[in-house]
Write a protein that holds these residues in place. Structure first.
Motif, PDB file in Angstrom:
ATOM      1  N   ALA A  39       0.836  -1.202   0.000  1.00  0.00           N
ATOM      2  CA  ALA A  39       0.000   0.000   0.000  1.00  0.00           C
ATOM      3  C   ALA A  39       0.872   1.254   0.000  1.00  0.00           C
ATOM      4  N   ILE A  42       2.512   1.766  -3.552  1.00  0.00           N
ATOM      5  CA  ILE A  42       1.638   2.268  -4.614  1.00  0.00           C
ATOM      6  C   ILE A  42       1.006   3.587  -4.201  1.00  0.00           C
ATOM      7  N   ALA A  43       1.380   4.086  -3.016  1.00  0.00           N
ATOM      8  CA  ALA A  43       0.933   5.403  -2.549  1.00  0.00           C
ATOM      9  C   ALA A  43      -0.587   5.511  -2.476  1.00  0.00           C
ATOM     10  N   LEU A  44      -1.181   4.565  -1.765  1.00  0.00           N
ATOM     11  CA  LEU A  44      -2.611   4.701  -1.497  1.00  0.00           C
ATOM     12  C   LEU A  44      -2.810   5.952  -0.646  1.00  0.00           C
ATOM     13  N   PRO A  45      -4.013   6.520  -0.679  1.00  0.00           N
ATOM     14  CA  PRO A  45      -4.272   7.662   0.192  1.00  0.00           C
ATOM     15  C   PRO A  45      -4.037   7.266   1.655  1.00  0.00           C
ATOM     16  N   GLY A  46      -3.385   8.127   2.409  1.00  0.00           N
ATOM     17  CA  GLY A  46      -3.260   7.916   3.855  1.00  0.00           C
ATOM     18  C   GLY A  46      -2.064   7.114   4.326  1.00  0.00           C
ATOM     19  N   VAL A  47      -1.322   6.489   3.417  1.00  0.00           N
ATOM     20  CA  VAL A  47      -0.190   5.675   3.890  1.00  0.00           C
ATOM     21  C   VAL A  47       1.004   6.578   4.226  1.00  0.00           C
ATOM     22  N   LEU A  48       1.889   6.052   5.045  1.00  0.00           N
ATOM     23  CA  LEU A  48       3.034   6.839   5.512  1.00  0.00           C
ATOM     24  C   LEU A  48       4.316   6.018   5.402  1.00  0.00           C
ATOM     25  N   LEU A  86       6.126   7.115 -10.711  1.00  0.00           N
ATOM     26  CA  LEU A  86       6.474   7.723  -9.418  1.00  0.00           C
ATOM     27  C   LEU A  86       5.162   7.888  -8.643  1.00  0.00           C
ATOM     28  N   PRO A  87       4.801   6.896  -7.840  1.00  0.00           N
ATOM     29  CA  PRO A  87       3.419   6.830  -7.325  1.00  0.00           C
ATOM     30  C   PRO A  87       3.000   8.014  -6.457  1.00  0.00           C
ATOM     31  N   LYS A  88       3.871   8.546  -5.652  1.00  0.00           N
ATOM     32  CA  LYS A  88       3.453   9.631  -4.755  1.00  0.00           C
ATOM     33  C   LYS A  88       3.464  10.989  -5.440  1.00  0.00           C
ATOM     34  N   GLY A  89       4.070  11.060  -6.641  1.00  0.00           N
ATOM     35  CA  GLY A  89       4.264  12.370  -7.248  1.00  0.00           C
ATOM     36  C   GLY A  89       5.468  13.058  -6.639  1.00  0.00           C
TER      37      GLY A  89
END
Lengths: 476, 485
Positions: A39, A42-48, A86-89
């Motif tokens: 997760a 792939i830079a799902l919303p909310g992950v850290l 680049l998943p997070k941008g």
């Protein structure tokens, strides 16, 4: 005009951690696309992101190995740009405060020692991969590689030829593998270089405008790309043109570099400290425990082999080109109980040829160091001749057992008994009167032919030195 | 029943006077009846809610209940909940179903709380009115022509209208305290690092903090007991022993020193709100507290500093919404850049786009030092102001919002007016401090007013103690909006 080439290298070494730098996903190469992307990757919303200490530990190892300063506090920053892989941008990297500052790599070039200063080494995450084929006009994205830990190692513009740059890259390659922080697999992209190249009139102190050549994933490409690029720049300037600062790509098919983007269209990466990660603080105790576990480094070992073992510089360099080979050599010396020159000659000769043929590292050699030591001892104590020993070595490589067993089984023991050799010599002299006459008539070649006959008659087992001496005495 | 505090609901559940399923049906019924007029929820899932209610009943029957087992709650719709749409109030994520649970969601699940729905909010938590929701504005139960505040407006409206007994929220610049103030509810934003941000969709990472909204300070303490605690998946989560936030509720206030920042009581504060807040402070005095004037000299810089730092972080945090892997993707585009442009222009609302633009600008080469770096320096001064002030007091008190809730649409054309809604809350976020708001009266138009209490880092128990003692002496928190019974 005489031109000087100025080169600096940026090397991305993939760190050999089990999991990624900011997630628990595996870093193993070659899995089905997107099966090793968590997760976080792939830079799902909310992950850290959570920093992998093993990556930091490897950076410390590197910093110590090159004599750099381990920053007590370094900062992860976000490098912002949009790209589908680049998943997070943004890429998490280090910008203003890297983990390793300074240091140097000593490189042997053409018998001289060259000092290449390092600017810095910083930790960052790799991006994923875009796949542009097989998707019918669309692009595929594989995020398995996203988040793989990298150490970016940046040199000062200290190299003056493609040869020097390659020698540096090879030394660095050996070093990162030596200290176990990178597998060095260039085909898989574990070790790749970008070269900054500029030219200036010889004697000038100011740097020319540089071009950066991206993603050189073999030493040969590195050398060719630098040579091409330097030639291109010189020709451009000599024709009255000016070098534009730009990023260029190496095209291995055409053997040339071509412009990718100019300084003007360079991204504004908008670096800023990543608020999701606290500054990386490295306590002195951590550094000391890493230092304590560090193996003897290749430069130190090379110097020791030259000074204490009396090996020529070139042999010492080759033996320390990989930790596996150096370890192997030291084990042979230990097994023999000394005689480093003879051991080195075997390791660099027959063993290296075998390893090259099999394309394996010394630690995977079918003939282990203890076995080779056993053979070397038989040469040294005169049990077999050097020539016979080479055949024995081949048999050992083929799995026929230890040196002693092979020597006994095939009756290869050298004949060193003077009486026995004298008997053979007498037989040979009696049977080759023509050769004896020729020799006496002054034909030196006839002597060698007689030696050959003696060896043949003894089935190669006569001690060659003794055979020589006895033959000479008889003919004298 | 629908108006009972959490502790009373828990007692009835434990005593089997009511089942979680009955309680859940009760609140689902209220949502069905009242939410069409309030729009407090983006998603309500009866089936999921009833299934977890039945699981809670089994747990209650087995005698394995915890404080909140069986109690219905709502999560602000930026907490990722597995199998639930998690929209962040945005078209960008209108169809995004989270494959994982946020830490906060996990904690409530583990405690046996019953999630009934996901609460409305300003898009990506950017706003102070809930008008920036792709799903339409939530309305203030006290006056449905007015805003409930934001960005946790849906959570506040839901608690105010008793559609759930309590809800989670997040507070980046006042997004829990300001809506609590506007809706006559209690809301707490804990110390930065007290509640894990894992699974909480990021707006401004260095300022975001999850918290709770409820009817009383005591309810907030029970909510925090579930939510707060170390989580190794959030590197900014602070490792410290688990604490009972309700432990000091009953302590008398004698000897308490309440700081009153002179910069909070100026002409910017409307007279009706000032009257309520002053009366509340007088009440604290009657309860044994002493007051002392303190100064926060850089208070005037808090809003400008926030509107550099928060957009800067947001511009980067929201880059992942690119239409590539999930979320909205434009239906037609010429090339990659066009796909990015169209997907993001369609997926993000005006305020989100405005902040992305501002944030991109202040981080740009040549502007970074003048804006972002400068703002970070001033941020440290603001934090230092609080450290200084807390030398002379134990808690700071003041208004939570400069005026009562405004009419829907009144400030939508003037972003700066909207930003000033958070005048009294933003500096707390910049300093990473905890702050809460509890109802303390009614101002113009009979609309609720909140008293803000700010504490030292990790001093939530004391702040809750102050708020609880205040609520023992007053009944503002028992007042209910008209027409919800």
């Amino acid at each position: 005009m005489v031109w000087e080439i100025v080169i600096g290298l940026e090397t991305h070494a993939q760190l050999s951690t089990v999991s990624k730098i900011f997630s628990g996903a595996s870093t193993a190469f070659g899995a089905a696309p997107n099966t090793q992307a968590s997760a976080v990757d792939i830079a799902l919303p909310g992950v850290l992101p959570v920093l992998n200490k093993a990556a930091v530990e490897r950076a410390i190892r590197f910093g110590l190995a090159v004599g750099g300063r381990i920053a007590p506090r370094s900062v992860f920053a976000r490098k912002n740009y949009f790209y589908p892989d680049l998943p997070k941008g943004y890429q998490i990297s280090q910008f203003e405060l890297p983990v390793v500052v300074g240091g140097e790599v000593l490189v042997a070039v053409d018998g001289a020692e060259k000092r290449v200063r390092l600017t810095r080494a910083h930790l960052e995450e790799d991006a994923g991969k875009s796949l542009h084929e097989d998707f019918h006009g669309m692009s595929g994205i594989d995020l398995n590689r996203a988040g793989t830990p990298l150490l970016e190692i940046v040199t000062e513009p200290d190299m003056r030829s493609a040869r020097e740059a390659v020698a540096y890259a090879k030394t660095l390659h050996a070093l990162v593998r030596w200290i176990g922080i990178c597998d060095g697999n260039m085909q898989e992209g574990s070790f790749r270089c970008d070269a900054n190249v500029s030219v200036r009139p010889a004697g000038s102190q100011t740097l020319g405008t540089r071009c950066e050549i991206k993603n050189l994933n073999s030493f040969r490409f590195l050398e060719k790309a630098i040579e091409f690029e330097a030639r291109r720049q010189v020709e451009l300037i000599e024709d009255g043109g000016k070098v534009r600062q730009e990023t260029r790509l190496w095209d291995p098919q055409k053997g040339e570099t071509r412009a990718m983007r100019s300084k003007e269209d360079a991204h504004d990466y908008r670096y800023f400290p990543d608020p999701d990660l606290l500054p990386l603080e490295i306590a002195p105790e951590w550094i000391e425990s890493v230092r304590a576990a560090l193996p003897e480094l290749p430069a130190a070992m090379r110097a020791r082999f030259a000074a204490d073992h009396g090996l020529p510089e070139a042999d010492a360099t080759t033996l320390t080109s990989s930790k596996a080979l150096a370890t192997y050599y030291e084990q042979v010396v230990r097994g023999v109980g000394g005689e480093p020159k003879a051991c080195a000659s075997w390791v660099l000769g027959e063993l290296s040829a075998l390893l090259n043929r099999l394309e394996v590292e010394a630690d995977a050699s079918p003939v282990g160091p203890a076995a080779l030591a056993g053979l070397v001892q038989r040469v040294l104590d005169g049990t077999v001749s050097g020539k016979t020993a080479k055949d024995v070595f081949e048999s050992m490589a083929a799995g026929e057992g230890a040196a002693d067993a092979i020597i006994e089984k095939r009756g290869l023991r050298q004949i060193s008994d003077a009486g026995a050799i004298e008997a053979i010599v007498d037989q040979v002299l009696a049977a080759n009167a023509k050769l004896v006459d020729d020799y006496r008539a002054g034909k030196e070649k006839a002597f060698n032919a007689l030696v050959g006959q003696v060896m043949k008659a003894s089935q190669g087992k006569a001690n060659p030195a003794q055979a020589n001496a006895i033959l000479k005495a008889r003919l004298g | 029943m629908f108006d009972l505090p959490l502790s009373a609901l828990a007692a009835r559940l434990r005593d089997r006077k009511v089942s979680s399923e009955e309680l859940t049906r009760l609140f689902l019924g209220r949502i069905a009846r009242l939410d069409p007029g309030l729009n407090a929820f983006i998603t309500v899932d009866e089936d999921k809610a009833l299934a977890s209610a039945r699981a809670a009943d089994a747990r209650l029957a087995a005698g394995k209940a915890e404080a909140l087992t069986g109690i219905p709650i709502a999560h602000k719709d930026l907490f990722c909940a597995k199998g639930w749409k998690t929209t962040c109030g945005s078209r960008m994520l209108a169809d995004f179903v989270s494959p994982y649970d946020a830490h906060v969601v996990e904690q409530f699940d583990r405690a046996g709380a019953v999630l009934v729905g996901k609460a409305n909010m300003d898009e990506f938590a950017m706003g102070s009115s809930n008008e920036n929701s792709f799903f339409g504005p939530a309305r203030n139960p006290w006056d449905t022509t007015r805003v409930p505040g934001g960005s946790s407006g849906g959570s506040a409206a839901a608690v105010a209208a008793r559609l759930v007994p309590a809800a989670t929220g997040t507070d980046t610049g006042g997004s829990i305290r300001q809506p609590a103030s506007h809706t006559g509810t209690a809301g707490i934003r804990p110390t930065y690092g007290a509640v894990s941000r894992y699974g909480m969709v990021a707006f401004a990472s260095s300022l975001d903090q999850g918290g709770a909204l409820g009817k009383s300070a005591e309810d907030l303490a029970l909510m925090l007991n579930v939510m707060a605690g170390f989580d190794e998946r959030d590197s900014t989560s602070i490792e410290r022993p688990k604490e009972d936030y309700a432990r000091d509720l009953a302590k008398p206030l004698a000897g308490l020193r309440v700081g009153l920042p002179k910069q909070y009581f100026t002409a910017d504060l409307s007279a009706d709100v000032a009257a309520c807040v002053n009366a509340a402070i007088a009440e604290l005095g009657r309860l044994g507290a002493t007051t002392v004037e303190v100064s926060l000299p850089n208070q005037a810089l808090a809003v400008p500093v926030y509107y550099v730092i928060a957009p800067a972080e947001a511009s980067s945090n929201l880059s992942r919404f690119d239409g590539v892997r999930y979320g909205h993707r434009a239906s037609g585009y010429a090339d990659l850049d066009d796909m990015y442009r169209k997907s993001r222009a369609e997926g993000f609302g005006a305020e989100v786009q405005r902040r992305i633009l501002v944030g991109t600008y202040v981080l740009s080469h040549g502007y970074y030092d003048a804006y972002y770096l400068q703002a970070q320096k001033v941020r440290r001064l603001i934090a230092r102001d609080f450290t200084e002030a807390f030398r002379d007091c134990d808690v700071i008190a003041g208004p939570a919002a400069p005026a009562v809730a405004f009419p829907i649409g009144a400030k939508s054309s003037d972003p700066v007016q909207m930003y000033l809604e958070d005048l009294y809350t933003i500096s707390v976020n910049l300093a990473g401090l905890p702050g809460l708001s509890v109802p303390c009266g009614f101002g113009a138009g009979g609309l609720p007013v909140g008293l803000q209490v700010i504490g030292r880092h990790f001093d939530e128990a004391r702040m809750l103690n102050v708020a609880h003692q205040f609520q023992q002496a007053t009944d503002w928190h028992r007042r209910r909006p008209p027409g919800i019974d």
